[in-house]
Design an enzyme around this catalytic site. Structure first.
Site, PDB file in Angstrom:
ATOM      1  N   HIS A   1      33.644  40.795  30.662  1.00  0.00           N
ATOM      2  CA  HIS A   1      34.306  41.901  31.147  1.00  0.00           C
ATOM      3  C   HIS A   1      34.336  43.108  30.358  1.00  0.00           C
ATOM      4  CE1 HIS A   1      37.032  38.924  29.401  1.00  0.00           C
ATOM      5  NE2 HIS A   1      37.768  40.031  28.943  1.00  0.00           N
TER       6      HIS A   1
ATOM      7  N   CYS B   1      47.359  32.559  25.930  1.00  0.00           N
ATOM      8  CA  CYS B   1      46.462  32.329  25.059  1.00  0.00           C
ATOM      9  C   CYS B   1      46.177  33.744  24.205  1.00  0.00           C
ATOM     10  CB  CYS B   1      45.130  31.929  25.721  1.00  0.00           C
ATOM     11  SG  CYS B   1      44.449  33.305  26.916  1.00  0.00           S
TER      12      CYS B   1
END
Length: 684
Positions: free
Chosen positions: A67, A178
């Site tokens: 992305h 994360c």
């Protein structure tokens, strides 16, 4: 906005083939361009590759989600490709990728790509959904599968949100996060929610991703919950869970072991968490709430903070050597090599300052991880003492003869550097970082009951002053003097070996010592001995000896062993990241180029982050590799007439082809030992 809205038939390929990761990303960009939502193809493609350099978007189980958010994107879009034969993508689980979604998002504040990525990640947690996509026979079927799955997801989320309004309490609460705050945060949340539904346990999950905190846990929910799960590899606030059973785990465990975590939390089968008074705690987790886990987490906090100083300072120093080599000083610079002209001297000075901060930053952030902000200053001071050693003793008796009583003599004798180098390096930095952190925690507890009128000065006055005093006493009176004794003993041993003529053993030990503590007493003893031998060679030559004289050659062979021993660890580690990728995490693998450059420049410190994070496996591997290289270098009779510079001073190396061979063999020994000794890293 939904996933289906961003896909078109033009941006889907169901029978893709690609030779490697780079090839498939370029093909994906081509698919994205067909949608007409990319203003600058080259800029967008560059952005996608830049994101991959941060960490791989191959999330495992055959899936990749590259992305990019960029000004080159006119409007958000998705491209998809199915690769029946798979492609090697450097995925987290090391397996080939079979399905890829590429996201394009304009550079706006709404973070649309993160919202879409979160939803995609949740959908891709369903193996049946992924299998159906891979087996789709047409683009229409592919789109229909996504539309049906997303509609079901949206409906389920709406029902869940509605139920939450009347929900009287959750049995288990969880938080997921994360480091990048994207795929794994939401995949873990989805897995934990599904596990709760399967087990019949009411679960609520708070996600802390790049798009912000979602589904925030309330005080009432925390009060009523039976247990808490924190599945995170990034810092999350946990002080709010005081008095609750708390399971701390890696985000990967949230994805792969959700039922185990939810079941234990529901039973209250976890230690009761108690927050520290006066400090807001946070946690980044990789296991359970054990002593070993806490040590590892704190150590990683220091290593990650130190890493930019290692890489930035090391590369700047290497540039200084390169400049002097280009200008013709590679063979004549001597001890001033790297500082022969103003430009190179500037690079070396700034690089040296940056690298000089490595150990203080390491110690400071270990202490910060343990005791939060109050531990930072105390840890930094301890790190400075570890990096610089005790002050060199002055002749105090001559300056203040009337004041040199017993107490002053005691301080003079034990708190100052008398003989031997007292620098303890990164190992000392690790030790004092933990020491500083726990000293501050002790001070917090010891001052809890002070009058309220002076509670406010605890963090600003008591913690730093008392903490620094205790660290000063321990380092200057105990730890550093012991290091000085070690240094002196090592120097005596090396001198005896040099005089005995055991050149092969001297080469083995000198090179091996360079790779043990990388800036600490053992490394310094070897390097100082090597430069001392160069001084001896100069004296022999001044007295009429020739370059071929065995005494002179022995001096140069010793220095050659020292440098090759310092060049092997970073290069050996870099090779290992390519030969054994499953043994290293993404951050470690991304250091390949910097390790090669710094290793070739004789900057052993590039290996410190690896040695600091896993000393039990890395140090034996680097020692053995360097020792083999030093042994071979000495047996080959390779000589070195410069004290520093790596490949930039190879013009001064005698038998340089054999020297290169010894360097390569030693580096490979380190690489293969790491492949044998290290366990596979839990890929998340």
């Amino acid at each position: 906005m939904r996933v289906r809205d961003l896909l078109s038939k033009e941006s889907i390929e169901l029978n893709g083939e690609a030779s490697d990761k780079s090839d498939v990303i370029k093909q994906m960009v081509d698919l994205m361009v067909k949608q007409g939502n990319i203003k600058d193809r080259a800029a967008y493609e560059k952005g996608v590759f830049a994101r991959e350099e941060e960490s791989t978007t191959g999330i495992g189980d055959g899936i990749a989600i590259p992305h990019c958010k960029s000004d080159a994107v006119a409007k958000p879009g998705l491209a998809a490709m199915v690769l029946p034969n798979g492609v090697e993508y450097d995925a987290l689980d090391g397996a080939p990728v079979h399905i890829i979604f590429l996201i394009a998002a304009p550079n706006t504040e709404d973070n649309v790509h993160l919202e879409v990525l979160a939803r995609l990640s949740e959908l891709l947690m369903d193996p049946d959904f992924v299998t159906n996509l891979e087996n789709a026979k047409s683009k229409d079927e592919f789109l229909s599968i996504i539309d049906k799955a997303e509609s079901g997801k949206v409906e389920a989320d709406a029902q869940k949100a509605e139920a939450a309004k009347t929900e009287t309490g959750y049995e288990v609460l969880a938080v997921t996060s994360c480091p990048n705050g994207v795929a794994h945060t939401y995949m873990a949340a989805e897995a934990i929610e599904k596990a709760g539904a399967k087990l019949g346990i009411k679960v609520k999950v708070e996600t802390r991703g790049s798009g912000g905190t979602k589904n925030l846990l309330t005080d009432e929910e925390i009060e009523n919950a039976k247990g808490i799960v924190v599945a995170a590899d990034a810092k999350v606030p946990i002080d709010r869970f005081d008095g609750k059973p708390l399971i701390q785990a890696r985000v990967a465990d949230g994805i792969h072991k959700p039922e185990e975590l939810v079941s234990k939390a529901e039973k209250g089968d976890a230690p009761i968490y108690h927050s520290e008074t006066g400090a807001q705690k946070s946690s980044s987790n990789d296991g359970n709430d054990s002593v070993g886990h806490k040590i590892y987490t704190s150590l990683m906090a220091g290593v990650s903070a130190m890493l930019p100083f290692v890489i930035g300072g090391g590369i700047l120093t290497a540039i200084a050597f390169l400049i002097d080599t280009i200008l013709g000083y590679g063979t004549t610079g001597g001890s001033n090599f790297g500082s022969m002209v103003p430009l190179s001297a500037l690079f070396k000075y700034v690089g040296g300052l940056a690298m000089g901060l490595m150990v203080p930053v390491l110690a400071g952030f270990i202490a910060y991880s343990i005791a939060d902000k109050p531990g930072l200053a105390v840890g930094f001071l301890g790190g400075l003492l570890a990096a610089n050693g005790n002050a060199i003793a002055a002749n105090f008796a001559d300056i203040w003869p009337k004041q040199m009583g017993g107490f002053q003599k005691f301080i003079d004798s034990f708190a100052f550097q008398q003989s031997g180098n007292t620098v303890s390096g990164f190992l000392g930095g690790i030790a004092v970082g933990f020491l500083a952190g726990y000293i501050v925690l002790w001070l917090e507890r010891a001052t809890e009951k002070l009058p309220k009128s002076i509670q406010g000065i605890r963090s600003m006055l008591i913690y730093p002053v008392v903490g620094m005093f205790l660290v000063m006493v321990i380092m200057c009176f105990i730890f550093n003097p012991i290091i000085g004794l070690i240094n002196t003993g090592l120097s005596v041993m090396l001198t005896a070996l040099g005089n005995s003529g055991l050149v092969w053993l001297l080469g083995l030990l000198l090179a091996g010592m360079m790779a043990i503590d990388m800036g600490g007493p053992i490394n310094k003893a070897a390097y100082v001995f090597g430069t001392f031998m160069l001084t001896n060679a100069a004296e022999y030559l001044n007295k009429g000896a020739s370059n071929s004289d065995p005494k002179v050659q022995l001096c140069y062979i010793a220095m050659g062993a020292v440098m090759i021993g310092g060049m092997c660890p970073p290069v050996g580690i870099a090779i290992a990241t390519k030969l054994f990728p499953k043994k290293f995490n993404e951050t470690e693998k991304e250091g390949f180029i910097s390790n090669i450059v710094m290793g070739a420049s004789f900057i052993t410190e590039a290996a410190i982050p690896f040695a600091a994070s896993d000393p039990a496996h890395v140090i034996p591997a680097t020692f053995c590799g360097s020792a083999v290289a030093g042994l071979l270098s000495a047996l080959f009779g390779c000589t070195l007439m410069a004290p520093h510079g790596g490949i930039f001073v190879f013009a001064t190396v005698g038998h340089w082809p054999l020297y290169l061979l010894a360097w390569l063999i030693g580096s490979l020994v380190t690489a293969f030992m790491l492949g044998i000794l290290r366990k596979d890293v839990a890929q998340d």
